[in-house]
Structure formats: structure tokens, C-alpha cells
Design a protein around this motif. Structure first.
Motif, PDB file in Angstrom:
ATOM      1  N   ARG A 190     -22.323  37.832   1.551  1.00 43.18           N
ATOM      2  CA  ARG A 190     -22.604  39.199   1.115  1.00 43.18           C
ATOM      3  C   ARG A 190     -21.317  39.872   0.637  1.00 43.18           C
ATOM      4  O   ARG A 190     -20.245  39.601   1.160  1.00 43.18           O
ATOM      5  N   HIS A 191     -21.459  40.757  -0.339  1.00 39.39           N
ATOM      6  CA  HIS A 191     -20.319  41.556  -0.806  1.00 39.39           C
ATOM      7  C   HIS A 191     -20.853  42.887  -1.304  1.00 39.39           C
ATOM      8  O   HIS A 191     -21.706  42.916  -2.203  1.00 39.39           O
ATOM      9  N   GLN A 251     -24.573  43.133  -1.606  1.00 39.96           N
ATOM     10  CA  GLN A 251     -25.268  42.179  -2.477  1.00 39.96           C
ATOM     11  C   GLN A 251     -25.111  40.759  -1.956  1.00 39.96           C
ATOM     12  O   GLN A 251     -24.086  40.409  -1.376  1.00 39.96           O
ATOM     13  N   ASP A 252     -26.119  39.931  -2.215  1.00 38.02           N
ATOM     14  CA  ASP A 252     -26.012  38.494  -1.949  1.00 38.02           C
ATOM     15  C   ASP A 252     -25.225  37.894  -3.102  1.00 38.02           C
ATOM     16  O   ASP A 252     -25.595  38.059  -4.267  1.00 38.02           O
ATOM     17  N   VAL A 253     -24.114  37.193  -2.776  1.00 39.82           N
ATOM     18  CA  VAL A 253     -23.233  36.695  -3.838  1.00 39.82           C
ATOM     19  C   VAL A 253     -22.886  35.210  -3.716  1.00 39.82           C
ATOM     20  O   VAL A 253     -22.188  34.673  -4.569  1.00 39.82           O
ATOM     21  N   ILE A 283     -19.546  30.706  -4.443  1.00 37.31           N
ATOM     22  CA  ILE A 283     -19.713  32.115  -4.790  1.00 37.31           C
ATOM     23  C   ILE A 283     -20.099  32.185  -6.261  1.00 37.31           C
ATOM     24  O   ILE A 283     -19.506  31.485  -7.100  1.00 37.31           O
ATOM     25  N   PHE A 318     -18.754  36.901  -9.217  1.00 35.99           N
ATOM     26  CA  PHE A 318     -18.112  37.494  -8.056  1.00 35.99           C
ATOM     27  C   PHE A 318     -16.866  36.721  -7.620  1.00 35.99           C
ATOM     28  O   PHE A 318     -16.259  37.070  -6.605  1.00 35.99           O
TER      29      PHE A 318
END
Length: 159
Positions: free
Chosen positions: A54-55, A58-60, A83, A87
Motif C-alpha cells: 500500500r502507498h 492505494q494498492d501498488v 511494485i 509507483f
């Protein structure tokens, strides 16, 4: 470490997202057999140790951690860290590695991973985090194994 959630446990409903991460990171711009790869991923899909990175909400990406041992001590293997390209180069991978390294001593574990020989950027990041090259990957001729030693050992007498 920080308050931001770096990853969460993956669930069955994350299948499409996790598959899309693999497609985006393993075969960018390359021709591959989508039906064959999807079938292979479907058969191998296993939630054990699988996480969604997560970042900023958001799921990244995806992360797989496997706890095992090498006959002497516990090993926390980073069996997958990908990733999404959009991102990458934002410090997300570095944060993930820092957290895994931070958590490993609590499991009495060193951290290991495998990386493609031609992935110099990833190798540079791993070395900067303290990982050392320990040999070829016995399961993949174009990859190497790296290890972060959480418990520094001193040579015995006469060494």
C-alpha cells in the motif's frame, strides 16, 4: 516503524490486482502468452505469506514473505517484491525492505531474497540496505541470492 500501513494481507478478491502487478513487472513491453500465464498463476495462487503493498491509501504492489530455516536459524525469505511501474522510484521498496529488516530479529531470522542478475537497480537497493551476495539462485540460472544478516556472527578461534 511509521504509522502508514505498508502492506496488508492479500485476500482471494485481490487475485486480479496481484496478477496485474506480475504482468506489469515481469513482462513490460514483452510478448507473452496471456492465457497460459493466467492459468499458471491461477494454479499457483496461494494466499500464504502474500501481501498487497500500500502507498498513500492505494494498492501498488505485491509482497510474499516466507518464514523457514536453513538448518541453523530462521530465514525470512522475500519470495516476491513487485511494485507497479507507475509507483517505482518513490522509496516504496526501500520502506518495505526497512520494515522487513526491522521485523526479522523478532523472528530470530536473517532475511534472504533472489534477484535477477541483470536487475542492477534492485541489487543496488538491496546492497544499500545491507544485503550481501551469497551465491547463485539454485532454482533460476539467471538470478542470485542475497542475504541480510540480522545476527552478526564472529569467526571462531583460528579463523
Amino acid at each position: 516503524m511509521g504509522d502508514e500501513e505498508l502492506w496488508r494481507d492479500a485476500a482471494q478478491e485481490d487475485f486480479e490486482f496481484l496478477y496485474s502487478v506480475l504482468v506489469a513487472t515481469r513482462w513490460p513491453g514483452k510478448v507473452y502468452n496471456e492465457a497460459q500465464e493466467r492459468e499458471r498463476y491461477t494454479k499457483k495462487f496461494n494466499l500464504e505469506g502474500l501481501h498487497v503493498i500500500r502507498h498513500e491509501g492505494q494498492d501498488v504492489g505485491r509482497l510474499r514473505l516466507v518464514l523457514g530455516d536453513d538448518g541453523r536459524m530462521n530465514i525470512l525469505n522475500i519470495a516476491g517484491l513487485q511494485i507497479l511501474p507507475a509507483f517505482q522510484r518513490r522509496g516504496i521498496g526501500s520502506k518495505i525492505l526497512s520494515q522487513v529488516i526491522y521485523d526479522a530479529p523478532g523472528m530470530s531470522a536473517d532475511v534472504t531474497l533472489e534477484v535477477k542478475k541483470d536487475n542492477e537497480g534492485a541489487q543496488r537497493l538491496y546492497r544499500a540496505k545491507g544485503f550481501v551476495h551469497i551465491g547463485p539462485d539454485p532454482n533460476c540460472e539467471d538470478a542470485i541470492r542475497m542475504r541480510y544478516f540480522t545476527h552478526k556472527t564472529l569467526p571462531g578461534p583460528g579463523h
